[in-house]
Motif scaffolding. Sequence first.
Motif, PDB file in Angstrom:
ATOM      1  N   TYR A 299       0.834  -1.215   0.000  1.00 12.36           N
ATOM      2  CA  TYR A 299       0.000   0.000   0.000  1.00 12.36           C
ATOM      3  C   TYR A 299       0.860   1.253   0.000  1.00 12.36           C
ATOM      4  O   TYR A 299       0.668   2.161  -0.822  1.00 12.36           O
ATOM      5  N   PHE A 300       1.835   1.305   0.912  1.00 10.65           N
ATOM      6  CA  PHE A 300       2.653   2.507   1.014  1.00 10.65           C
ATOM      7  C   PHE A 300       3.807   2.508   0.011  1.00 10.65           C
ATOM      8  O   PHE A 300       4.298   3.573  -0.360  1.00 10.65           O
ATOM      9  N   GLY A 301       4.239   1.329  -0.436  1.00 13.27           N
ATOM     10  CA  GLY A 301       5.211   1.298  -1.521  1.00 13.27           C
ATOM     11  C   GLY A 301       4.658   1.982  -2.756  1.00 13.27           C
ATOM     12  O   GLY A 301       5.364   2.721  -3.450  1.00 13.27           O
ATOM     13  N   ALA A 302       3.365   1.746  -3.032  1.00 16.50           N
ATOM     14  CA  ALA A 302       2.726   2.408  -4.169  1.00 16.50           C
ATOM     15  C   ALA A 302       2.599   3.909  -3.918  1.00 16.50           C
ATOM     16  O   ALA A 302       2.773   4.722  -4.830  1.00 16.50           O
ATOM     17  N   ARG A 303       2.309   4.285  -2.681  1.00 17.72           N
ATOM     18  CA  ARG A 303       2.139   5.712  -2.381  1.00 17.72           C
ATOM     19  C   ARG A 303       3.446   6.487  -2.528  1.00 17.72           C
ATOM     20  O   ARG A 303       3.456   7.607  -3.040  1.00 17.72           O
ATOM     21  N   ILE A 304       4.568   5.914  -2.062  1.00 22.41           N
ATOM     22  CA  ILE A 304       5.832   6.655  -2.116  1.00 22.41           C
ATOM     23  C   ILE A 304       6.619   6.340  -3.380  1.00 22.41           C
ATOM     24  O   ILE A 304       7.654   6.956  -3.641  1.00 22.41           O
ATOM     25  N   GLY A 305       6.153   5.377  -4.167  1.00 19.97           N
ATOM     26  CA  GLY A 305       6.818   5.055  -5.426  1.00 19.97           C
ATOM     27  C   GLY A 305       8.133   4.332  -5.240  1.00 19.97           C
ATOM     28  O   GLY A 305       9.152   4.721  -5.819  1.00 19.97           O
TER      29      GLY A 305
END
Length: 610
Positions: A299-305
């Motif tokens: 989830y947060f890997g996608a948010r921070i790229g």
Amino acid sequence: MYLTHQRGPLHDLPDTPQAYDAVLADVTEQALARLTPEGNLEHPDCLDDIGDTSLGITSLLALAWQRTKDPRLPEAVRRSLAFHLRERVYREDNPGYPNLTVRDSGLPYARYVLEAGAHPIGDWPSTVWALLQAVDVLDTADGPVDDAQRAELLEVARGYWSWLTEATFFNPQEAGNQAIGCVVGGLMLARHLPASDGARVRSRALALYTEEIRAHRVRDRGALLPPEHGGAYDNNYGPISLSFLAQAHRVSGEEIFAEDGDALARYIDARLTGGGFDKGGPRYSEQHSAFESVLGLRYFGARIGSDLGRYRGDSRWARHAAKADGGVDGHFAWMLVWQIQDTTRWHREPSPQAARHQLRAGTVSVAFDNRMTPAVIEAAGAYYLPAAVNRQHGFGPVTDGFLLCRPMGEVRVRDVRADGLTAKLVTKPVVGRDHVLRHVRSLYVTDGTTLWTTVAVERLDGTPYLLAGLPYAEDDGDRVRRTARASVSSGGTLRLTHPEATGDDFFDARAELTQEQAAFALAEDPRGYGNPDEGWKHLVASTALEAGPVADAPDDLHVFAVRYGTEEPFTVSVAWGEEGLTVTTDAFTAVLGPDDAHAEPELTLRAVSD
């Protein structure tokens, strides 16, 4: 030997709907075969962390029913839910439990161990886990569960919340993952309550987060992090906290969870090697979680790229908790439920942004600690930890047994990318035994395959050398193997030394021993209770790479040069020039220039043409 818990990267696990349906199908067959006449779904070998496990499998069966409408499942859901409500909900105080604020409250709670008084200290997190399983069943079991059973479950879930927030001290283990999990339980419970009651529970959950968790964040490597077992970050529990933050944001929409999740995700990204290895933590320094961390990392890997899924999880728990025989255990089952429900896909590329506490390109990475000393160096699939000499740990020049890596002032950092090279210059003011202030300038340059480090310091007395790391582990497919070998070369002399003394406070990399095992041997308390990071600080000496100074350097400096990832010799020359200190190797020329108008060091870099 292999590290026990760091195995395959989590983003290698298939996460299509079909893959998840196959996981649920396997769980279904195991559960139906295991279901006892009483409705128990616990694994027969489960003794501790048991309070949520049968209900956890119930929640997975309810989700499977929602997705497949398998006609065998409604009865299994009803019977197993009845078992939990009848046999696993406790209302009498557990003898010896030390964290009550109200005695004989009559409120329901879950036990870590079923026997009264056997291990009551774990009852608070076990009740959090049972609350989360309960709200998942409330979310997914509309068909199999009738109104009366649903009402009873909702009353128990509400009671769990009250016990956690009214009858006990909140977060008694100072464990961020448990505390954020409790907040998530409250947020999810609130959606099932009448509007006014739900608003109060939601408000209380948000207040607990801001006042009891967020207000007590701990700073590490420039980030503010939820406290975890008395420290800032734990390799096992940190990514689990990230999953709870993801779910909190998913169910509440509150931006505070996104902001704090982004901060924790960037922190993890900066400290995690490209190969997914890491170490350090106040609870389990090398143990890695698995399915419990998928939601947060994805989830947060996608948010921070960034490719947070490179984290090496314990593949024995790839999809769900499991016992030694591989059989499904319902502990933490909500994490499988949530990752199935979430539609975020893995981001698989590294972040293009430079990070102060990281150098990363290709298969090379350096993670830096608070003092901008390498915490882990990675090159050619091998991992190097800070070595120890005379109770001092780190990377840096050593003279007369004194390690010059502890800053006595502001540490300056300059990042540069040029001609396919990635570089970081770290400048530290240090003071030795002679009370003289010196500046250690450490230049890290990589082409994505190998890493050159050049360290320059004002001339030292005696016969100095560079403490250049402890060769510790190397990639071996989906495992990480312990090693004492080093694929390293030096612009001067190079030797690999091992402690002559023996005992817990000396670490010889040739021994079949992990860093975590050695750290717990030095900790005040045993594994599961002690702090391995604190224990490791008592290490006197370790296996170490020791590099001598290069010959072609100015008379007023000692300069050391080491290349990680190859044993091929290389040449290096260092000289003062009109623009500053010039470092020339076979691959690049770097100029460490004078400070700019803001007293920040200048760095220019160019590749050497063939």
